[in-house]
Write a protein that holds these residues in place. Structure first.
Motif, PDB file in Angstrom:
ATOM      1  N   GLU A  55      42.314  91.410  40.863  1.00  0.00           N
ATOM      2  CA  GLU A  55      43.063  92.394  40.094  1.00  0.00           C
ATOM      3  C   GLU A  55      44.548  92.027  40.009  1.00  0.00           C
ATOM      4  O   GLU A  55      45.156  92.089  38.932  1.00  0.00           O
ATOM      5  CB  GLU A  55      42.914  93.792  40.729  1.00  0.00           C
ATOM      6  N   THR A  56      45.123  91.617  41.149  1.00  0.00           N
ATOM      7  CA  THR A  56      46.537  91.233  41.159  1.00  0.00           C
ATOM      8  C   THR A  56      46.758  89.984  40.321  1.00  0.00           C
ATOM      9  O   THR A  56      47.729  89.895  39.552  1.00  0.00           O
ATOM     10  CB  THR A  56      47.008  90.970  42.603  1.00  0.00           C
ATOM     11  N   ARG A  57      45.849  89.026  40.452  1.00  0.00           N
ATOM     12  CA  ARG A  57      45.984  87.798  39.685  1.00  0.00           C
ATOM     13  C   ARG A  57      45.907  88.084  38.188  1.00  0.00           C
ATOM     14  O   ARG A  57      46.697  87.541  37.401  1.00  0.00           O
ATOM     15  CB  ARG A  57      44.898  86.801  40.104  1.00  0.00           C
ATOM     16  N   ALA A  58      44.980  88.912  37.787  1.00  0.00           N
ATOM     17  CA  ALA A  58      44.848  89.258  36.364  1.00  0.00           C
ATOM     18  C   ALA A  58      46.098  89.990  35.868  1.00  0.00           C
ATOM     19  O   ALA A  58      46.568  89.759  34.742  1.00  0.00           O
ATOM     20  CB  ALA A  58      43.609  90.115  36.153  1.00  0.00           C
ATOM     21  N   GLU A  59      46.656  90.853  36.716  1.00  0.00           N
ATOM     22  CA  GLU A  59      47.870  91.594  36.336  1.00  0.00           C
ATOM     23  C   GLU A  59      49.053  90.647  36.168  1.00  0.00           C
ATOM     24  O   GLU A  59      49.821  90.755  35.202  1.00  0.00           O
ATOM     25  CB  GLU A  59      48.182  92.646  37.402  1.00  0.00           C
ATOM     26  N   TRP A  60      49.208  89.703  37.084  1.00  0.00           N
ATOM     27  CA  TRP A  60      50.316  88.758  36.999  1.00  0.00           C
ATOM     28  C   TRP A  60      50.175  87.838  35.788  1.00  0.00           C
ATOM     29  O   TRP A  60      51.171  87.459  35.179  1.00  0.00           O
ATOM     30  CB  TRP A  60      50.393  87.940  38.284  1.00  0.00           C
TER      31      TRP A  60
ATOM     32  N   GLU B 273      51.220  89.824  32.813  1.00  0.00           N
ATOM     33  CA  GLU B 273      52.673  90.009  32.772  1.00  0.00           C
ATOM     34  C   GLU B 273      53.422  88.681  32.603  1.00  0.00           C
ATOM     35  O   GLU B 273      54.653  88.654  32.686  1.00  0.00           O
ATOM     36  CB  GLU B 273      53.137  90.686  34.067  1.00  0.00           C
ATOM     37  N   ASN B 274      52.683  87.605  32.394  1.00  0.00           N
ATOM     38  CA  ASN B 274      53.268  86.259  32.208  1.00  0.00           C
ATOM     39  C   ASN B 274      54.013  85.758  33.443  1.00  0.00           C
ATOM     40  O   ASN B 274      54.861  84.862  33.334  1.00  0.00           O
ATOM     41  CB  ASN B 274      54.209  86.230  30.995  1.00  0.00           C
ATOM     42  N   ARG B 275      53.695  86.312  34.581  1.00  0.00           N
ATOM     43  CA  ARG B 275      54.263  85.808  35.821  1.00  0.00           C
ATOM     44  C   ARG B 275      53.502  84.565  36.282  1.00  0.00           C
ATOM     45  O   ARG B 275      54.046  83.718  37.006  1.00  0.00           O
ATOM     46  CB  ARG B 275      54.224  86.894  36.901  1.00  0.00           C
ATOM     47  N   LEU B 276      52.249  84.496  35.884  1.00  0.00           N
ATOM     48  CA  LEU B 276      51.416  83.322  36.125  1.00  0.00           C
ATOM     49  C   LEU B 276      50.844  82.845  34.808  1.00  0.00           C
ATOM     50  O   LEU B 276      50.725  83.623  33.846  1.00  0.00           O
ATOM     51  CB  LEU B 276      50.265  83.646  37.092  1.00  0.00           C
TER      52      LEU B 276
ATOM     53  N   GLU C   7      51.077  73.681  34.560  1.00  0.00           N
ATOM     54  CA  GLU C   7      51.248  75.129  34.667  1.00  0.00           C
ATOM     55  C   GLU C   7      50.886  75.621  36.064  1.00  0.00           C
ATOM     56  O   GLU C   7      51.540  76.519  36.606  1.00  0.00           O
ATOM     57  CB  GLU C   7      50.378  75.832  33.622  1.00  0.00           C
ATOM     58  N   ARG C   8      49.845  75.051  36.628  1.00  0.00           N
ATOM     59  CA  ARG C   8      49.442  75.470  37.978  1.00  0.00           C
ATOM     60  C   ARG C   8      50.539  75.168  39.002  1.00  0.00           C
ATOM     61  O   ARG C   8      50.704  75.896  39.983  1.00  0.00           O
ATOM     62  CB  ARG C   8      48.161  74.734  38.381  1.00  0.00           C
ATOM     63  N   ASN C   9      51.278  74.104  38.787  1.00  0.00           N
ATOM     64  CA  ASN C   9      52.380  73.780  39.680  1.00  0.00           C
ATOM     65  C   ASN C   9      53.431  74.887  39.675  1.00  0.00           C
ATOM     66  O   ASN C   9      53.924  75.300  40.736  1.00  0.00           O
ATOM     67  CB  ASN C   9      53.007  72.449  39.269  1.00  0.00           C
ATOM     68  N   ALA C  10      53.755  75.381  38.479  1.00  0.00           N
ATOM     69  CA  ALA C  10      54.703  76.491  38.361  1.00  0.00           C
ATOM     70  C   ALA C  10      54.132  77.757  39.001  1.00  0.00           C
ATOM     71  O   ALA C  10      54.868  78.539  39.629  1.00  0.00           O
ATOM     72  CB  ALA C  10      55.028  76.737  36.890  1.00  0.00           C
TER      73      ALA C  10
ATOM     74  N   TRP D   5      54.559  77.516  42.814  1.00  0.00           N
ATOM     75  CA  TRP D   5      55.948  77.727  43.225  1.00  0.00           C
ATOM     76  C   TRP D   5      56.338  79.198  43.090  1.00  0.00           C
ATOM     77  O   TRP D   5      57.104  79.718  43.916  1.00  0.00           O
ATOM     78  CB  TRP D   5      56.878  76.845  42.401  1.00  0.00           C
ATOM     79  N   TYR D   6      55.822  79.867  42.078  1.00  0.00           N
ATOM     80  CA  TYR D   6      56.129  81.293  41.930  1.00  0.00           C
ATOM     81  C   TYR D   6      55.557  82.072  43.110  1.00  0.00           C
ATOM     82  O   TYR D   6      56.218  82.977  43.654  1.00  0.00           O
ATOM     83  CB  TYR D   6      55.547  81.826  40.614  1.00  0.00           C
ATOM     84  N   TYR D   7      54.355  81.746  43.498  1.00  0.00           N
ATOM     85  CA  TYR D   7      53.735  82.413  44.648  1.00  0.00           C
ATOM     86  C   TYR D   7      54.561  82.170  45.911  1.00  0.00           C
ATOM     87  O   TYR D   7      54.789  83.093  46.712  1.00  0.00           O
ATOM     88  CB  TYR D   7      52.310  81.903  44.830  1.00  0.00           C
TER      89      TYR D   7
END
Length: 479
Positions: free
Chosen positions: A252-257, A260-263, A318-321, A324-326
């Motif tokens: 749920e958190t992953r889908a939300e992020w 929200e374009n955070r991931l 993209e996964r690298n970014a 780093w965000y996490y």
């Protein structure tokens, strides 16, 4: 009191150990143990491409270091229908290199000939040693070459031979283009250690010996920079980082992020997803003029996804970014993930695969022959005092004891003892490096990563146990 230098191991010791090793392997074959020559691993190209277009396939291979791809292509070209037999012979030889290198390290570290023999032979009879030796995976080659590299480092430092230094750096280069853990920085540290422990007049020899192997490793990075725009030995790393970062978020958190374009949209996909799944969320412009090794969705020969597809290259940027965000936003959660991963790192190496216990495990046939023996040894080593770590709970004490011994030896006025100290320091460095990298940058299959330095753990532990036993015996006899 200064320690006395140890007698160098002799060829007779190697011959006896090799005979014992060969006898044990003949017995295992008689019992029905088979070599698993599986070629559907995600880090391999399609076997048909490796056999028919080896150089082109290696050149356009970006996902993982190309060492095993190159070895596979050579085996297929030379062996044809007998490639599996050639691979098995090659892995037997690697096992022979591993146990003899371990015996050498035991002798020059200060163990007696008998103790070194027992440690090396016992290590060769561990379930993980037998299983990885009979599985076409990079773990056995890297473990053997890493132990050999430490032995060569000691021999080169003791004899100041250009050929030995060249052999040391050549082995390091092979490791560097085979296993992603040992990248260019690790090679640079090996060179730095060679220079550090040599006198200034001998450093030119070390630099000359390292030149050609360094070019080999560096050329892989430069090729990937020119062709794929990344200065690295491989591009799949960000998917590994996902295991220890974004994958720990709830769905749920992953889908939300992601919403929200955070991931990136790729964060919603499994790191093991194939190019079909990646193409469903890719929004960029597909590149043109790539060869089939980068555009085929599957590897038809083995009926498996092509993890060298161009879209996975784009996704990993993209996964690298995402990783780093996490790290920036969830540092405490990340630390928890790493600590949890360290527990897995020291669990039984034979239980590393997600399908352990099922017919889909790469060790399924091995377990049919040696399952009872494997269970007994794993309970013995990993059951006490704290399961599933077991006896490895004492590893920090071994590391501290070895570090103190190393410090004392490298400060000795005796050249032989200083060389021994340098070798023990290299053992400690490699152990700490693999443990740290395996815990900090990946998750799930860490216990098999430990096998890369298992032999170094064994020799330092044996040295520690013998040293403590000798100290206790002396204390009791002095009363």
């Amino acid at each position: 009191m200064e320690e006395k230098p140890t007698v160098q191991p002799r060829w007779r010791e190697y011959a006896i150990l090799s005979l014992a090793f060969a006898s044990s392997r003949a017995l295992l074959s008689w019992l029905g143990l088979q070599f698993n020559f599986s070629l559907d691993w995600m880090w391999l190209s399609d076997p048909a491409d490796l056999q028919d277009r080896l150089l082109q396939t290696i050149y356009y291979f970006h996902a993982f270091p190309p060492g095993m791809d190159l070895l596979t292509g050579i085996l297929l070209k030379v062996g044809g229908t007998h490639a599996a037999l050639l691979a098995q012979i090659a892995f037997w030889l690697l096992g022979l290199v591993l146990v003899n290198s371990l015996s050498y390290l035991g002798r020059v570290a200060g163990l007696s000939a008998r103790a070194s023999f027992i440690v090396a032979l016992a290590f060769s009879l561990l379930p993980q040693s037998i299983y990885f030796e009979n599985l076409y995976l990079y773990e056995e080659p890297v473990a053997a070459l890493l132990c050999l590299s430490v032995a060569l480092f000691h021999a080169a430092l003791a004899r100041q031979s250009f050929r030995l230094w060249l052999s040391f750096f050549a082995v390091c280069a092979v490791i560097g283009v085979t296993r992603s853990t040992f990248h260019l920085l690790w090679f640079a540290v090996m060179l730095a250690l060679g220079l550090w422990f040599n006198r200034s007049r001998d450093r030119r020899r070390v630099l000359l010996a390292a030149a050609a192997p360094a070019v080999v490793v560096l050329s892989l990075y430069v090729k990937n920079l020119i062709v794929f725009g990344t200065f690295s030995a491989f591009t799949y790393g960000p998917s590994s980082y996902t295991h220890v970062t974004v994958s720990h978020l709830t769905p749920e958190t992953r889908a939300e992020w992601v919403h929200e374009n955070r991931l990136s949209p790729f964060a919603a996909l499994s790191p093991y997803a194939g190019p079909r799944e990646y193409l469903q969320v890719f929004t960029g412009t597909p590149p043109t003029n790539w060869p089939s090794q980068l555009t085929a969705l599957d590897r038809p020969t083995v009926h498996a996804p092509n993890f060298n597809h161009w879209v996975i290259l784009e996704a990993n940027r993209e996964r690298n970014a995402d990783a780093w965000y996490y790290l920036r936003t969830q540092p405490l959660d990340y630390a928890t993930n790493v600590l949890h991963g360290m527990q897995g790192l020291f669990s039984a190496s034979t239980d590393w695969h997600p399908y352990t216990g099922t017919e889909r495990s790469p060790h399924y046939q091995h377990r049919q022959v040696l399952g009872g023996y494997e269970s007994f040894v794993n309970r013995l080593i990993h059951g006490f005092p704290v399961a599933p770590i077991g006896l490895y709970v004492f590893l920090p004490l071994v590391m501290i004891w070895t570090a103190l011994r190393t410090w004392r030896l490298v400060r000795s006025s005796n050249a032989t003892l200083r060389t021994r100290g340098a070798m023990l320091g290299l053992c400690l460095l490699n152990i700490a490096y693999v443990v740290g990298i395996s815990s900090a940058f990946t998750f799930l299959e860490e216990s098999r990563y430990r096998y890369q330095v298992e032999s170094l753990i064994w020799v330092t532990t044996a040295l520690c146990v013998v040293g403590l036993w000798t100290s206790v015996a002396r204390a009791l006899s002095s009363r």
